[in-house]
Design a protein around this motif. Structure first.
Motif, PDB file in Angstrom:
ATOM      1  N   GLN A 230       3.033  -1.137   7.515  1.00 52.47           N
ATOM      2  CA  GLN A 230       2.112  -0.768   6.312  1.00 52.47           C
ATOM      3  C   GLN A 230       2.314  -1.830   5.240  1.00 52.47           C
ATOM      4  O   GLN A 230       1.504  -2.037   4.409  1.00 52.47           O
ATOM      5  CB  GLN A 230       2.313   0.544   5.989  1.00 52.47           C
ATOM      6  CG  GLN A 230       1.204   1.190   5.210  1.00 52.47           C
ATOM      7  CD  GLN A 230       1.281   2.921   5.145  1.00 52.47           C
ATOM      8  OE1 GLN A 230       2.391   3.424   5.505  1.00 52.47           O
ATOM      9  NE2 GLN A 230       0.294   3.497   4.826  1.00 52.47           N
ATOM     10  N   TRP A 238      -2.037  -3.043  11.505  1.00 51.11           N
ATOM     11  CA  TRP A 238      -1.324  -1.805  11.550  1.00 51.11           C
ATOM     12  C   TRP A 238      -1.302  -1.316  13.143  1.00 51.11           C
ATOM     13  O   TRP A 238      -2.014  -1.595  13.783  1.00 51.11           O
ATOM     14  CB  TRP A 238      -2.108  -0.700  10.805  1.00 51.11           C
ATOM     15  CG  TRP A 238      -1.987  -0.886   9.255  1.00 51.11           C
ATOM     16  CD1 TRP A 238      -1.463  -1.715   8.516  1.00 51.11           C
ATOM     17  CD2 TRP A 238      -2.778  -0.098   8.468  1.00 51.11           C
ATOM     18  NE1 TRP A 238      -1.528  -1.688   7.354  1.00 51.11           N
ATOM     19  CE2 TRP A 238      -2.476  -0.458   7.168  1.00 51.11           C
ATOM     20  CE3 TRP A 238      -3.728   0.916   8.334  1.00 51.11           C
ATOM     21  CZ2 TRP A 238      -3.046   0.079   5.796  1.00 51.11           C
ATOM     22  CZ3 TRP A 238      -4.278   1.499   7.248  1.00 51.11           C
ATOM     23  CH2 TRP A 238      -3.732   0.908   5.892  1.00 51.11           C
ATOM     24  N   VAL A 242       0.955   3.937  12.199  1.00 54.01           N
ATOM     25  CA  VAL A 242       0.435   3.893  10.820  1.00 54.01           C
ATOM     26  C   VAL A 242      -0.944   4.424  10.789  1.00 54.01           C
ATOM     27  O   VAL A 242      -1.408   5.278   9.761  1.00 54.01           O
ATOM     28  CB  VAL A 242       0.197   2.478  10.309  1.00 54.01           C
ATOM     29  CG1 VAL A 242      -0.345   2.256   9.016  1.00 54.01           C
ATOM     30  CG2 VAL A 242       1.777   1.558  10.386  1.00 54.01           C
TER      31      VAL A 242
END
Length: 284
Positions: A230, A238, A242
Motif C-alpha cells: 500500500q 496492491w 490490501v
C-alpha cells in the motif's frame, strides 16, 4: 517379551481437548463467521444482513480480481524464491561459524523481527524517495544526471518484502542446515568436487524438504502483507490483502471483503496441499 503399554484413549483425548478447543475458538469460529458474512446481503447504507447471496463470489471471477489474485500469487512466489536464494547460502555459512558468532548473528536476526511492517515500509519509502533516497548516490558520483524516485513501483514492493521476510527464511532454514551431515560434504570435496559444485549438487538436494517448507511459509506470510504494497506500490500493485482492507474499511463492503478473504485462504490452502504432496513424494 514385554510390550510398551499404550496410553489410554480417554487420557489421550483429555490431553488433546485444550488444543481442540483452542483451534475451534481461534480458527474454526472466525472462519465460519467469515463464510457467513461472505454470502450476506450488502445494503446501500453500508451494513449487511445475513442471508445467502453469491453475488460477491461471482464478482471474484471478473477480470480485475482474477488479475489481482494472479498478481498476489506471482509476487508472493517471486519473493519466496528471492528470499531463499539470499537466505539459504547465508544460513549454510552461518552454521559453519563458531558458537559465539552464530549466537551474535541469531540475536541480530531476531532483533530485526521486532521491526514492524509499518516501520519497514516507511523506511524503504525514504530510501526510495527522490530527495533523500538511494538514487542520490549515483547522481553524486556523476553516473546519472539527477536523482529520481524509485517508488511507487512493483520493484520497490518486492525489495521491501524480501527484506521483511529474509529473517524468517534464515530462522526456518537454520535448524535443518545445522543438522546437515557434514561428512557427506567432506566426502564430495575429497572426491574432487569444488565447494560451489558441492553446494549445488550435495547441500541443496539434501535440503529440498526444508527449502520447500520454508518457501511455502514465506509465500503464505507474503500473501498477508498489507502495509508495504500500500505504501510502496500503486493501486495496480496492491495484493489481495490490501484489497480486503480497502473493501472492509474504506468501501464498507464487509461481505465482499469476506469473499476476498475466503479466496485468499483457498489460495494458501492449495499451496500448502501442493507442498505436502511434494514433501510426501520426496519422502517416498
Amino acid at each position: 517379551m514385554s510390550t510398551v503399554s499404550q496410553p489410554p484413549r480417554l487420557g489421550l483425548a483429555a490431553a488433546l481437548t485444550p488444543s481442540i478447543v483452542a483451534i475451534g475458538i481461534f480458527f474454526l469460529v472466525p472462519f465460519i463467521l467469515v463464510l457467513l458474512v461472505s454470502v450476506a446481503h450488502q445494503q446501500t447504507s453500508g451494513d449487511f444482513v445475513f442471508g445467502f447471496d453469491t453475488a460477491h463470489y461471482q464478482r471474484l471471477f471478473t477480470s480485475t480480481f482474477i488479475e489481482r489474485a494472479m498478481f498476489s500469487a506471482g509476487i508472493s512466489a517471486s519473493i519466496a524464491v528471492l528470499s531463499l536464494i539470499i537466505a539459504f547460502p547465508f544460513t549454510y555459512m552461518l552454521t559453519s561459524f563458531s558458537r559465539r558468532v552464530k549466537i551474535l548473528w541469531l540475536i541480530y536476526i531476531l532483533a530485526q523481527l521486532s521491526l514492524s511492517e509499518v516501520l519497514i515500509a516507511f523506511s524503504w519509502q525514504v530510501l526510495f524517495s527522490k530527495t533523500a533516497g538511494l538514487s542520490n548516490i549515483p547522481a553524486w558520483l556523476g553516473l546519472i544526471e539527477r536523482p529520481f524516485a524509485m517508488a511507487p513501483s512493483a520493484a520497490a514492493v518486492v525489495i521491501a518484502l524480501v527484506y521483511l521476510v529474509i529473517p524468517f527464511a534464515v530462522l526456518l532454514l537454520f535448524p535443518s542446515l545445522s543438522r546437515l551431515d557434514r561428512s557427506v560434504v567432506e566426502a564430495a570435496q575429497t572426491m574432487g568436487a569444488s565447494p560451489v559444485r558441492t553446494f549445488f549438487t550435495v547441500v541443496v538436494p539434501m535440503s529440498r524438504i526444508s527449502l520447500i517448507s520454508s518457501g511455502i511459509t514465506i509465500f503464505v506470510l507474503t500473501l498477508g502483507a498489507i502495509i508495504v504494497p500500500q505504501v510502496l506500490g500503486r493501486p495496480k500493485h496492491w495484493t489481495l490483502s490490501v484489497l480486503i482492507t480497502d473493501q472492509a474499511i474504506y468501501n464498507s463492503n464487509m461481505p465482499f471483503a469476506a469473499a476476498l478473504a475466503v479466496l485468499l485462504l483457498v489460495m494458501s490452502t492449495i499451496v500448502i496441499l501442493v507442498a505436502r504432496w511434494l514433501g510426501t513424494r520426496e519422502g517416498r
